[in-house]
Design an enzyme around this catalytic site. Structure first.
Site, PDB file in Angstrom:
ATOM      1  N   GLY A  84       0.791  -1.213   0.000  1.00  0.00           N
ATOM      2  CA  GLY A  84       0.000   0.000   0.000  1.00  0.00           C
ATOM      3  C   GLY A  84       0.827   1.268   0.000  1.00  0.00           C
ATOM      4  N   THR A  85       1.947   1.255   0.708  1.00  0.00           N
ATOM      5  CA  THR A  85       2.801   2.445   0.756  1.00  0.00           C
ATOM      6  C   THR A  85       3.300   2.809  -0.635  1.00  0.00           C
ATOM      7  OG1 THR A  85       3.489   2.099   3.046  1.00  0.00           O
ATOM      8  CG2 THR A  85       4.979   3.364   1.644  1.00  0.00           C
ATOM      9  N   ASN A 167      -7.310   5.023   9.293  1.00  0.00           N
ATOM     10  CA  ASN A 167      -6.769   3.793   9.844  1.00  0.00           C
ATOM     11  C   ASN A 167      -6.671   3.803  11.364  1.00  0.00           C
ATOM     12  OD1 ASN A 167      -4.706   5.769   8.802  1.00  0.00           O
ATOM     13  ND2 ASN A 167      -3.392   4.575  10.158  1.00  0.00           N
ATOM     14  N   GLN A 195      -7.265   0.862   4.180  1.00  0.00           N
ATOM     15  CA  GLN A 195      -7.945   0.363   5.370  1.00  0.00           C
ATOM     16  C   GLN A 195      -9.378  -0.073   5.084  1.00  0.00           C
ATOM     17  OE1 GLN A 195      -5.786   0.576   8.432  1.00  0.00           O
ATOM     18  NE2 GLN A 195      -7.076  -1.218   8.553  1.00  0.00           N
ATOM     19  N   HIS A 217      -2.242  -7.086   2.892  1.00  0.00           N
ATOM     20  CA  HIS A 217      -2.139  -7.587   4.269  1.00  0.00           C
ATOM     21  C   HIS A 217      -3.218  -7.050   5.197  1.00  0.00           C
ATOM     22  CE1 HIS A 217      -0.098  -4.090   6.405  1.00  0.00           C
ATOM     23  NE2 HIS A 217      -0.105  -3.710   5.152  1.00  0.00           N
ATOM     24  N   THR A 253       9.997  -7.197 -11.793  1.00  0.00           N
ATOM     25  CA  THR A 253       9.254  -8.440 -11.989  1.00  0.00           C
ATOM     26  C   THR A 253       8.196  -8.609 -10.917  1.00  0.00           C
ATOM     27  OG1 THR A 253      11.222  -9.456 -12.960  1.00  0.00           O
ATOM     28  CG2 THR A 253       9.478 -10.942 -12.217  1.00  0.00           C
ATOM     29  N   CYS A 343       2.155   2.041  12.355  1.00  0.00           N
ATOM     30  CA  CYS A 343       3.342   2.475  11.627  1.00  0.00           C
ATOM     31  C   CYS A 343       4.111   3.553  12.376  1.00  0.00           C
ATOM     32  CB  CYS A 343       2.955   2.996  10.241  1.00  0.00           C
ATOM     33  SG  CYS A 343       2.294   1.705   9.167  1.00  0.00           S
TER      34      CYS A 343
END
Length: 393
Positions: A84-85, A167, A195, A217, A253, A343
């Site tokens: 996501g980042t 979040n 989120q 995740h 890849t 985080c």
């Protein structure tokens, strides 16, 4: 002769799903099937038979993720990322520079003060690239109100980025209304849906957004895989080069093993969002009601029952206590929760989200985030509530 007995393994109840979730069976099975197949480890960009076969699986996964974002989404509008980042970074910097290349007068970006650090920490980079930024304050309930955006926006704005749901507090934002304001001024609209994805209905057509970020995740797929929805013909400048993968928008890849697991979760949960939301929200409401009946506990957004929220986040503040103390005591009792965003949990300062909402620092320092999904045991929530109330007493 003496015998030794290994100590019993301690049981934990994970109530920190907003940080990351355990892998779902569908994701595990998808990875096992990939590992047992002849394309395991094959590069989906190679021209040989195994490469072409791997590419078929990659594009099938891309279609599955596209369908989870609405019937109008085309597979080529999905860019797979390393999480996501990265998806947020691509959206923020890539779209901003893409719009400016098309129209040199659009040199301002608007975000909210409650965005994730993966957005806010990149604002200095925008300044280095010659952009100005405007940061919108939320209301006391944590909502970025459309009229605040309308007052701040002008024809110099290239991009507006507001997260679909916070979040830390779980408060859902009026993205469709915000997008109309942005488009009315000729700006593009991105939403960080990391989120909210597969926890609330997310349809990009209904939301009216030009770009959307998601992460595996948060929904039971592996860590390290995500995606960016990029509406066709949205101006975009790649941030890196070298290989041409993802139609030149994100080199490197692809991790096909993680991608097929994400697609498996998307297929499994897409049709169950509404049912899961109703059940989980009822459990959260029950927990809010029980905890907030204590005079030292209150919901971060005030009247929790009147605010649209993610179903599985319960965000509270405990006056007279600090988050670290509460987390350690709950951990000793076998319950894993967090203080605001995981985080930034290494920081001893109060949450930037809660401070932006106008919450006093001393009260914000006592925040807790309890989070779960459809896999939660309601009995565990009851026990947790009892333990926390005992700690507060």
């Amino acid at each position: 002769m003496t015998s030794t007995t290994a100590p019993a393994q301690r049981a934990y109840v994970n109530l920190d799903y907003a940080a990351s979730t355990p892998m779902r069976p569908e994701a595990l099975r998808a990875q096992e099937a990939y590992d047992a197949s002849d394309i395991a480890g094959a590069n989906p960009n190679s021209l040989h038979s195994l490469g072409r076969k791997a590419n078929v699986e990659l594009e099938r996964a891309r279609r599955d993720v596209a369908r989870s974002l609405g019937r109008s989404v085309r597979a080529n509008e999905i860019v797979f990322t390393g999480g996501g980042t990265e998806a947020n970074l691509l959206a923020l910097l890539g779209i901003a520079q893409g719009v400016r290349r098309r129209d040199r007068t659009r040199t301002r970006i608007i975000v909210s003060a409650i965005e994730h650090d993966s957005m806010l920490d990149n604002l200095p980079r925008l300044h280095e690239l010659g952009f100005e930024t405007t940061v919108l304050k939320p209301s006391r309930t944590g909502i970025v109100e459309p009229h605040v955006l309308a007052d701040a926006i002008d024809t110099d704005v290239a991009l507006v980025s507001i997260m679909i749901a916070n979040n830390e507090t779980g408060v859902v934002q009026p993205i469709d209304e915000l997008a109309r304001v942005a488009h009315g001024a000729g700006a593009l609209m991105h939403t960080d849906a990391i989120q909210g994805y597969l926890h609330i209905p997310v349809d990009v057509e209904r939301l009216g957004v030009d770009a959307l970020s998601l992460a595996g995740h948060k929904v039971g797929a592996p860590v390290g895989v995500g995606a960016l929805y990029l509406r066709a013909r949205t101006p975009f400048s790649p941030l890196g080069f070298g290989g041409g993968q993802e139609s030149g928008r994100r080199p490197g890849t692809q991790d096909l093993r993680a991608i097929v697991a994400l697609a498996a979760v998307a297929r499994e949960l897409s049709g169950k969002v509404a049912a899961h939301r109703e059940r989980i929200r009822s459990l959260a409401d029950r927990l809010y009601e029980r905890l907030c009946s204590h005079p030292h506990i209150q919901a971060t957004m005030g009247d929790w029952s009147s605010v649209d929220r993610l179903p599985g986040i319960v965000s509270i503040m405990v006056s007279g206590h600090e988050s670290e103390e509460l987390i350690l005591k709950l951990d000793a009792a076998g319950f894993e929760v967090s203080a605001a965003s995981a985080c930034s949990s290494g920081s001893l300062d109060a949450s930037h989200v809660l401070l932006a909402m106008g919450i006093p620092r001393d009260l914000a320092l006592g925040s807790l985030r309890i989070s779960f999904d459809d896999r939660v045991d309601p009995a565990d929530l009851d026990t947790f509530a009892r333990v926390l109330l005992d700690i507060v007493e």
